[in-house]
Design a protein around this motif. Structure first.
Motif, PDB file in Angstrom:
ATOM      1  N   SER A  15      13.706   0.426  -2.255  1.00 17.15           N
ATOM      2  CA  SER A  15      13.287   1.816  -2.052  1.00 17.15           C
ATOM      3  C   SER A  15      12.662   2.480  -3.267  1.00 17.15           C
ATOM      4  N   PRO A  16      13.081   2.179  -4.507  1.00 18.19           N
ATOM      5  CA  PRO A  16      12.414   2.825  -5.641  1.00 18.19           C
ATOM      6  C   PRO A  16      10.922   2.522  -5.714  1.00 18.19           C
ATOM      7  N   LEU A  17      10.492   1.455  -5.027  1.00 16.97           N
ATOM      8  CA  LEU A  17       9.073   1.137  -5.018  1.00 16.97           C
ATOM      9  C   LEU A  17       8.277   2.208  -4.273  1.00 16.97           C
ATOM     10  N   LEU A  18       8.975   3.019  -3.475  1.00 16.75           N
ATOM     11  CA  LEU A  18       8.301   4.069  -2.719  1.00 16.75           C
ATOM     12  C   LEU A  18       7.913   5.242  -3.612  1.00 16.75           C
ATOM     13  N   VAL A 125       6.138  -3.478   2.899  1.00  9.66           N
ATOM     14  CA  VAL A 125       4.758  -3.374   3.391  1.00  9.66           C
ATOM     15  C   VAL A 125       3.970  -2.386   2.553  1.00  9.66           C
ATOM     16  N   LEU A 126       4.589  -1.268   2.199  1.00  8.57           N
ATOM     17  CA  LEU A 126       3.925  -0.254   1.380  1.00  8.57           C
ATOM     18  C   LEU A 126       3.516  -0.828   0.024  1.00  8.57           C
ATOM     19  N   VAL A 127       4.415  -1.588  -0.575  1.00  8.69           N
ATOM     20  CA  VAL A 127       4.125  -2.193  -1.880  1.00  8.69           C
ATOM     21  C   VAL A 127       2.969  -3.193  -1.771  1.00  8.69           C
ATOM     22  N   VAL A 128       3.016  -4.057  -0.744  1.00  8.31           N
ATOM     23  CA  VAL A 128       1.973  -5.081  -0.591  1.00  8.31           C
ATOM     24  C   VAL A 128       0.614  -4.449  -0.302  1.00  8.31           C
ATOM     25  N   LEU A 129       0.572  -3.488   0.592  1.00  2.00           N
ATOM     26  CA  LEU A 129      -0.703  -2.846   0.923  1.00  2.00           C
ATOM     27  C   LEU A 129      -1.290  -2.110  -0.271  1.00  2.00           C
ATOM     28  N   SER A 130      -0.439  -1.442  -1.035  1.00  2.00           N
ATOM     29  CA  SER A 130      -0.928  -0.710  -2.204  1.00  2.00           C
ATOM     30  C   SER A 130      -1.337  -1.651  -3.337  1.00  2.00           C
ATOM     31  N   PHE A 132      -2.622  -5.003  -2.780  1.00  4.19           N
ATOM     32  CA  PHE A 132      -3.731  -5.892  -2.429  1.00  4.19           C
ATOM     33  C   PHE A 132      -4.899  -5.193  -1.728  1.00  4.19           C
ATOM     34  N   TRP A 133      -4.689  -4.004  -1.213  1.00  3.98           N
ATOM     35  CA  TRP A 133      -5.760  -3.292  -0.517  1.00  3.98           C
ATOM     36  C   TRP A 133      -5.955  -1.919  -1.150  1.00  3.98           C
ATOM     37  N   LYS A 134      -7.178  -1.564  -1.419  1.00  6.35           N
ATOM     38  CA  LYS A 134      -7.486  -0.248  -1.967  1.00  6.35           C
ATOM     39  C   LYS A 134      -7.703   0.721  -0.812  1.00  6.35           C
ATOM     40  N   LEU A 135      -6.611   1.323  -0.366  1.00  7.74           N
ATOM     41  CA  LEU A 135      -6.649   2.228   0.775  1.00  7.74           C
ATOM     42  C   LEU A 135      -6.396   3.666   0.326  1.00  7.74           C
ATOM     43  N   THR A 136      -6.943   4.611   1.071  1.00  2.00           N
ATOM     44  CA  THR A 136      -6.612   6.010   0.813  1.00  2.00           C
ATOM     45  C   THR A 136      -5.139   6.228   1.170  1.00  2.00           C
ATOM     46  N   LYS A 137      -4.572   7.309   0.706  1.00  2.00           N
ATOM     47  CA  LYS A 137      -3.152   7.569   0.987  1.00  2.00           C
ATOM     48  C   LYS A 137      -2.889   7.657   2.483  1.00  2.00           C
ATOM     49  N   GLY A 138      -3.851   8.269   3.207  1.00  2.00           N
ATOM     50  CA  GLY A 138      -3.687   8.387   4.654  1.00  2.00           C
ATOM     51  C   GLY A 138      -3.679   7.040   5.344  1.00  2.00           C
ATOM     52  N   LEU A 140      -3.086   4.150   3.905  1.00  2.00           N
ATOM     53  CA  LEU A 140      -1.933   3.397   3.414  1.00  2.00           C
ATOM     54  C   LEU A 140      -0.696   3.738   4.244  1.00  2.00           C
ATOM     55  N   LEU A 141      -0.484   5.014   4.487  1.00  3.01           N
ATOM     56  CA  LEU A 141       0.662   5.441   5.290  1.00  3.01           C
ATOM     57  C   LEU A 141       0.511   4.969   6.733  1.00  3.01           C
ATOM     58  N   PHE A 142      -0.707   5.047   7.271  1.00  2.00           N
ATOM     59  CA  PHE A 142      -0.948   4.639   8.663  1.00  2.00           C
ATOM     60  C   PHE A 142      -0.616   3.169   8.865  1.00  2.00           C
ATOM     61  N   TYR A 143      -1.163   2.306   8.030  1.00  2.00           N
ATOM     62  CA  TYR A 143      -0.935   0.870   8.209  1.00  2.00           C
ATOM     63  C   TYR A 143       0.524   0.486   7.910  1.00  2.00           C
ATOM     64  N   THR A 144       1.133   1.190   6.984  1.00  2.00           N
ATOM     65  CA  THR A 144       2.551   0.918   6.689  1.00  2.00           C
ATOM     66  C   THR A 144       3.423   1.264   7.885  1.00  2.00           C
ATOM     67  N   LEU A 145       3.175   2.426   8.480  1.00  3.69           N
ATOM     68  CA  LEU A 145       3.942   2.818   9.660  1.00  3.69           C
ATOM     69  C   LEU A 145       3.657   1.896  10.835  1.00  3.69           C
ATOM     70  N   LEU A 146       2.399   1.512  10.996  1.00 11.88           N
ATOM     71  CA  LEU A 146       2.015   0.644  12.104  1.00 11.88           C
ATOM     72  C   LEU A 146       2.715  -0.707  12.008  1.00 11.88           C
ATOM     73  N   LEU A 147       2.736  -1.286  10.811  1.00 11.48           N
ATOM     74  CA  LEU A 147       3.385  -2.573  10.617  1.00 11.48           C
ATOM     75  C   LEU A 147       4.907  -2.474  10.692  1.00 11.48           C
ATOM     76  N   SER A 148       5.442  -1.328  10.336  1.00 12.18           N
ATOM     77  CA  SER A 148       6.899  -1.135  10.372  1.00 12.18           C
ATOM     78  C   SER A 148       7.387  -0.926  11.797  1.00 12.18           C
ATOM     79  N   PHE A 149       6.614  -0.162  12.586  1.00 12.77           N
ATOM     80  CA  PHE A 149       7.022   0.171  13.951  1.00 12.77           C
ATOM     81  C   PHE A 149       6.224  -0.642  14.972  1.00 12.77           C
ATOM     82  N   SER A 150       6.409  -1.941  14.969  1.00  9.64           N
ATOM     83  CA  SER A 150       5.778  -2.758  15.997  1.00  9.64           C
ATOM     84  C   SER A 150       6.469  -2.461  17.331  1.00  9.64           C
ATOM     85  N   PRO A 151       5.841  -2.782  18.465  1.00 11.47           N
ATOM     86  CA  PRO A 151       6.463  -2.487  19.771  1.00 11.47           C
ATOM     87  C   PRO A 151       7.858  -3.070  19.922  1.00 11.47           C
TER      88      PRO A 151
END
Length: 525
Positions: A15-18, A125-130, A132-138, A140-151
């Protein structure tokens, strides 16, 4: 409480990585876990298998059952007909849940362990995306939530079901291996050890999938001339599995060998082999005799559906049953979501429209491995057995984010895929959560009425979850443990998914009496 130390320490460490401040991360983690604890207590498990044997197993472990010394639990009555699984199924998740149950005294609170898993996934997921991928904060949050909350996570979040753990643990391992490949460290090896240890203790097939990921990483590292890295990870994973077998996995792996000369008993046993029942739960009847290719194709291109005798419905139309099963954790076809087939087709088109790069081969190889995973083990047509296939469209989306698209207008295609993924996720969570609230209201209504009248002798059921809520203990009276009504005075409790519950209508008011208009609509669904 010892088994709970692993996931708790994992959360506290990740969690401190957040956030930049370590203590703020720990406080945030505890707050999230606290919220899940409250929700787990007030939203009861409505799943069939969750109530049937996962919940009783966790309760028994929390109430003095030592499965290493006592190979067969003495607490769950045989008439419940769940002990074949309680005694012989992997107990990793149930052991973690038992720690929570023993601490809180509330059986349903054991589901809050799922919140630990979700939080860990979000963190990694947040750590890996931030990284390896240069994403905007929006984004970054979108893909992190999407990968965390799979169906599969959304539908099982407030149940004792375990399929979501297959998704989460594979995601953890992939994230950790990506980070280790970039910058090897002892701490990452420790996280890999903990991931394999926890995952392999939960499900036998999950042990296989993590081994599959490790083998692929090993071959990749050898190809990149990183032999030391390959062996360090492999030996760490192997040590984790051996450690699991002689600790939390002693029962059932060692005890099954001792008692039945078969570590995966009852599978392969001539008398108790449950393979046929598994087939009926994993596939509709029309798929059973088809080739593996046909099974996978139909399973992944269908709308959500469940039931062994359910007739085939093509993906070209959407039925009310498809809508309701979007929140079901037992879909045997179409478990990726209502629009998952559309997402797959659109993501393949998006892949064609992406700009080529030197890294495209790596992304496509990963996609090929995901497709192959559907054919390696039986029942690859059932999404909950291969939940990580959810990564397929997201990998293409992430590639397009990093390397761009051939045409500017192709961004509308990408946005459409994102919208459909959001809709699928929201539907899965919303419908599942609604079913959970409905079940909680209905069951609690009758539980309170039975308690008010007094005595469980007015109940006839083998539904252990219901009996546990009525008596707060294991009911041993054989008069109660019947799944049929003894006479016409006993009335069936509606909407039960794990065994019929009959209550004496002469002593208990069986009318739900739902006055709230919205709640009444929810209950009637």
């Amino acid at each position: 409480m010892t088994p709970a130390i692993l996931p708790v320490s994992f959360v506290v460490a990740a969690s401190p990585l957040l956030v930049k401040r370590k203590y703020a991360g720990i406080i945030l983690s505890l707050l999230v876990v606290g919220v899940f604890m409250i929700l787990s207590i007030f939203v009861w498990d409505y799943s069939a298998d969750g109530q049937w044997y996962h919940m009783p197993a966790a309760w028994a472990l929390a109430h003095s059952w030592n499965p290493i010394v006592q190979h067969h639990n003495p607490l769950i009555p045989e008439l419940i007909n769940a002990n074949l699984w309680v005694d012989h199924y992997s107990k990793g998740m149930e052991t973690l849940a038992a720690s929570v149950i023993a601490t809180t005294g509330n059986t349903e609170a054991g589901k809050s362990v799922n919140g630990f898993f979700l939080l860990i996934t979000f963190s990694l997921v947040l750590v890996v995306l931030s990284t390896f991928w240069k994403l905007t904060k929006g984004k970054l949050l979108f893909y992190t939530l999407l990968l965390s909350f799979s169906p599969i996570v959304c539908t099982e979040l407030f149940t004792f079901y375990l399929d979501f753990a297959s998704y989460d643990c594979v995601i953890w391992l992939l994230c950790l291996l990506l980070l280790f490949d970039r910058c090897p460290s002892h701490s990452l090896l420790g996280y890999i050890l903990m991931t394999v240890y926890i995952g392999s203790s939960i499900k036998t097939n999950l042990t296989f999938w993590m081994g599959f990921v490790i083998i692929v990483f090993f071959l990749y590292s050898i190809a990149k001339r990183k032999a030391l890295q390959a062996w360090r990870v492999s030996w760490t994973a192997l040590f984790a599995v051996v450690l699991m077998i002689f600790t939390i996995g002693f029962n059932p792996l060692i005890t099954n060998i001792e008692d039945h000369q078969n570590p995966i008993y009852p599978f392969g046993d001539a008398k108790n082999d449950p393979t046929e029942a598994i087939v009926q739960g994993a596939q509709p009847k029309y798929l059973v005799d088809k080739s593996r290719l046909e099974q996978v194709w139909i399973g992944m291109t269908s709308r959500p559906e469940g039931g062994f005798l359910t007739p085939y419905t093509g993906p070209w139309k959407i039925t009310v049953r498809n809508l309701s099963h979007s929140g079901s954790m037992t879909c045997n076809v179409g478990g990726g979501g209502l629009f998952f087939v559309d997402i797959l087709l659109l993501s393949l088109l998006l892949a064609v429209l992406c700009k080529p790069s030197r890294q495209m081969k790596k992304y496509m190889l990963f996609e090929v491995l995901l497709v192959l995973s559907l054919f390696i083990l039986p029942y690859g047509s059932c999404f909950r057995y291969v939940p990580f296939f959810f990564l397929f469209p997201i990998i293409i989306l992430l590639y397009s984010e990093k390397y761009g698209l051939r045409y500017e207008k192709a961004k509308w295609l990408k946005q459409l895929i994102c919208v459909l993924l959001i809709v699928d996720t929201c539907m899965a969570f919303g419908i599942a959560f609604g079913y959970g609230l409905k079940n909680t209201y209905v069951v609690n209504t009758y539980v309170q009425r039975v308690k008010t009248v007094g005595g469980v002798d007015i109940v006839r059921t083998t539904n252990w979850s219901f009996l546990n809520k009525v008596s707060d203990s294991s009911v041993l009276d054989p008069r109660v443990l019947q799944n049929t009504a003894p006479n016409k005075d006993f009335v069936l409790v509606p909407y039960q998914r794990n065994g019929d519950v009959w209550i004496d209508g002469t002593k208990v008011d069986m009318d739900l009496n739902v006055n709230n208009r919205w709640l009444k609509k929810l209950v009637e669904l």
